[in-house]
Write a protein that holds these residues in place. Structure first.
Motif, PDB file in Angstrom:
ATOM      1  N   LYS A 290     -61.263 -24.042  51.277  1.00 24.91           N
ATOM      2  CA  LYS A 290     -60.279 -24.453  52.280  1.00 24.91           C
ATOM      3  C   LYS A 290     -59.249 -23.380  52.603  1.00 24.91           C
ATOM      4  O   LYS A 290     -58.818 -23.265  53.751  1.00 24.91           O
ATOM      5  CB  LYS A 290     -59.565 -25.720  51.790  1.00 24.91           C
ATOM      6  CG  LYS A 290     -58.594 -26.330  52.779  1.00 24.91           C
ATOM      7  CD  LYS A 290     -57.991 -27.621  52.222  1.00 24.91           C
ATOM      8  CE  LYS A 290     -57.022 -28.253  53.206  1.00 24.91           C
ATOM      9  NZ  LYS A 290     -56.426 -29.507  52.673  1.00 24.91           N
ATOM     10  N   HIS A 291     -58.846 -22.600  51.587  1.00 26.87           N
ATOM     11  CA  HIS A 291     -57.772 -21.632  51.804  1.00 26.87           C
ATOM     12  C   HIS A 291     -58.265 -20.190  51.703  1.00 26.87           C
ATOM     13  O   HIS A 291     -58.432 -19.502  52.713  1.00 26.87           O
ATOM     14  CB  HIS A 291     -56.634 -21.862  50.796  1.00 26.87           C
ATOM     15  CG  HIS A 291     -55.939 -23.163  50.950  1.00 26.87           C
ATOM     16  ND1 HIS A 291     -56.147 -24.224  50.100  1.00 26.87           N
ATOM     17  CD2 HIS A 291     -55.034 -23.593  51.869  1.00 26.87           C
ATOM     18  CE1 HIS A 291     -55.391 -25.253  50.475  1.00 26.87           C
ATOM     19  NE2 HIS A 291     -54.696 -24.896  51.548  1.00 26.87           N
ATOM     20  N   ARG A 292     -58.528 -19.725  50.471  1.00 24.48           N
ATOM     21  CA  ARG A 292     -58.816 -18.312  50.234  1.00 24.48           C
ATOM     22  C   ARG A 292     -60.103 -17.856  50.918  1.00 24.48           C
ATOM     23  O   ARG A 292     -60.127 -16.828  51.605  1.00 24.48           O
ATOM     24  CB  ARG A 292     -58.892 -18.055  48.722  1.00 24.48           C
ATOM     25  CG  ARG A 292     -57.551 -18.220  48.018  1.00 24.48           C
ATOM     26  CD  ARG A 292     -57.697 -18.307  46.509  1.00 24.48           C
ATOM     27  NE  ARG A 292     -58.326 -19.568  46.093  1.00 24.48           N
ATOM     28  CZ  ARG A 292     -58.514 -19.923  44.830  1.00 24.48           C
ATOM     29  NH1 ARG A 292     -58.134 -19.100  43.849  1.00 24.48           N
ATOM     30  NH2 ARG A 292     -59.067 -21.079  44.528  1.00 24.48           N
ATOM     31  N   SER A 293     -61.172 -18.609  50.727  1.00 30.10           N
ATOM     32  CA  SER A 293     -62.448 -18.189  51.319  1.00 30.10           C
ATOM     33  C   SER A 293     -62.387 -18.222  52.836  1.00 30.10           C
ATOM     34  O   SER A 293     -62.953 -17.349  53.509  1.00 30.10           O
ATOM     35  CB  SER A 293     -63.580 -19.084  50.815  1.00 30.10           C
ATOM     36  OG  SER A 293     -63.379 -20.431  51.192  1.00 30.10           O
ATOM     37  N   VAL A 294     -61.706 -19.206  53.384  1.00 35.50           N
ATOM     38  CA  VAL A 294     -61.591 -19.323  54.844  1.00 35.50           C
ATOM     39  C   VAL A 294     -60.789 -18.154  55.403  1.00 35.50           C
ATOM     40  O   VAL A 294     -61.187 -17.512  56.387  1.00 35.50           O
ATOM     41  CB  VAL A 294     -60.933 -20.661  55.226  1.00 35.50           C
ATOM     42  CG1 VAL A 294     -60.626 -20.707  56.721  1.00 35.50           C
ATOM     43  CG2 VAL A 294     -61.842 -21.822  54.821  1.00 35.50           C
TER      44      VAL A 294
END
Length: 324
Positions: A290-294
């Motif tokens: 949801k956060h880092r990979s996106v």
């Protein structure tokens, strides 16, 4: 009842469609060749290059099938495979069939591609695969090809050359595959049909807790980076949001890891252009996707789009988006 404006829109759409079809170059390739020389591989490669491919088609059906595909379905790239299995009468009548296609669709639209290989290469391939030459099968012993003669492999190869002569002497291009591997064959065909090699680079963000993507060629784990999830104000946000980007800006390791991944991909992805590939999937994972990979995947998309060759088309997908 159709309104006048709707009718005009439909007419405009139809005219645009017809104009698009007129501007599309028609290409009809009749693919033939000696058994074991790679005709099926040629058809598969042409299909990958955007051709509608049909194998083992009786020659007498070529005009009918071509009409169905071109005139009724609007398909403008067609590869039709014809070989020794077609009825013998069709082979002897190939010149007439070929002329008819050229008369209907134009001299430049219809081409014959003939695949061959040295006899020693063909013998080695049949021995390696343990396939039976079509003129050696038990059904062929009583067929019109064999004239009630049971051929051994060298005799079958020689007889096939004679039977395919009506096609081979009309070939616009002949390819000897004796010394070609599949990648070289693809390059040769791509140059011949004038299609640039393109590879889609699929960037995929995902969450490890939902499972690794099984189709990924590269997986980068970014869970070592600071996680905005533990900031209550950012928990409902995603890597697409400005405030998450501002959060990551305070941690230089995020930019450093993104740059390291981008440098690696920029260096090595272009090599896939010479590796007979059509897609490459690069997955970037964090815990929930949801956060880092996106965030990092979006950064990679901008970098790769700007720095990779035009033949590498970058696409992006966030696998866990439905969970946000």
């Amino acid at each position: 009842m159709t309104a006048p404006s709707d009718h005009k829109d439909n007419q405009d759409t139809a005219q645009n469609t017809m104009e698009s079809l007129r501007q599309t170059k028609l290409s009809i390739i009749v693919v033939s060749g000696r058994s074991g020389s790679g005709k099926t591989s040629v058809l598969n490669i042409l299909e990958d290059l955007g051709y509608y491919s049909i194998d083992n088609l009786p020659l007498s059906l070529l005009p009918e099938v071509t009409h169905k595909l071109v005139d009724e379905s609007g398909i403008h790239r067609i590869a039709l495979g014809v070989d020794i299995r077609t009825p013998r009468a069709d082979l002897s009548n190939f010149a007439a069939t070929h002329d008819k296609l050229k008369q209907i669709y134009g001299e430049q639209a219809v081409e014959v591609l003939y695949v061959t290989a040295q006899e020693s290469t063909l013998v080695a391939r049949f021995n390696a695969t343990r396939r039976v030459h079509p003129l050696m099968s038990k059904d062929a012993k009583n067929s019109e090809y064999s004239e009630h003669t049971a051929y051994n492999l060298p005799a079958a190869i020689e007889k096939e050359v004679q039977l395919l002569e009506p096609i081979s002497k009309r070939a616009d291009i002949k390819i000897d595959t004796s010394m070609l591997n599949i990648h070289q064959l693809k390059d040769r065909l791509r140059e011949y049909v004038g299609v640039d090699n393109k590879i889609v680079i699929n960037l995929l963000s995902f969450g490890f807790k939902y499972g690794n993507p099984i189709d990924a060629d590269f997986i980068f784990d970014v869970r070592i980076l600071p996680n905005p999830h533990w900031n209550p104000a950012l928990r409902i946000a995603t890597g697409l949001d400005k405030e998450v980007g501002e959060f990551f800006a305070d941690y230089p390791e995020v930019a450093e890891m993104t740059e390291d991944i981008a440098t690696f991909l920029t260096r090595w992805l272009p090599d896939f252009l010479h590796n007979n590939r059509h897609t490459v999937t690069v997955a970037v994972g964090c815990t929930g996707g949801k956060h880092r990979s996106v965030y990092i995947t979006e950064k990679l998309k901008r970098h790769l789009t700007a720095n990779l060759p035009a033949e590498l088309v970058v696409a992006i997908k966030h696998r866990e988006k439905r969970r946000w």
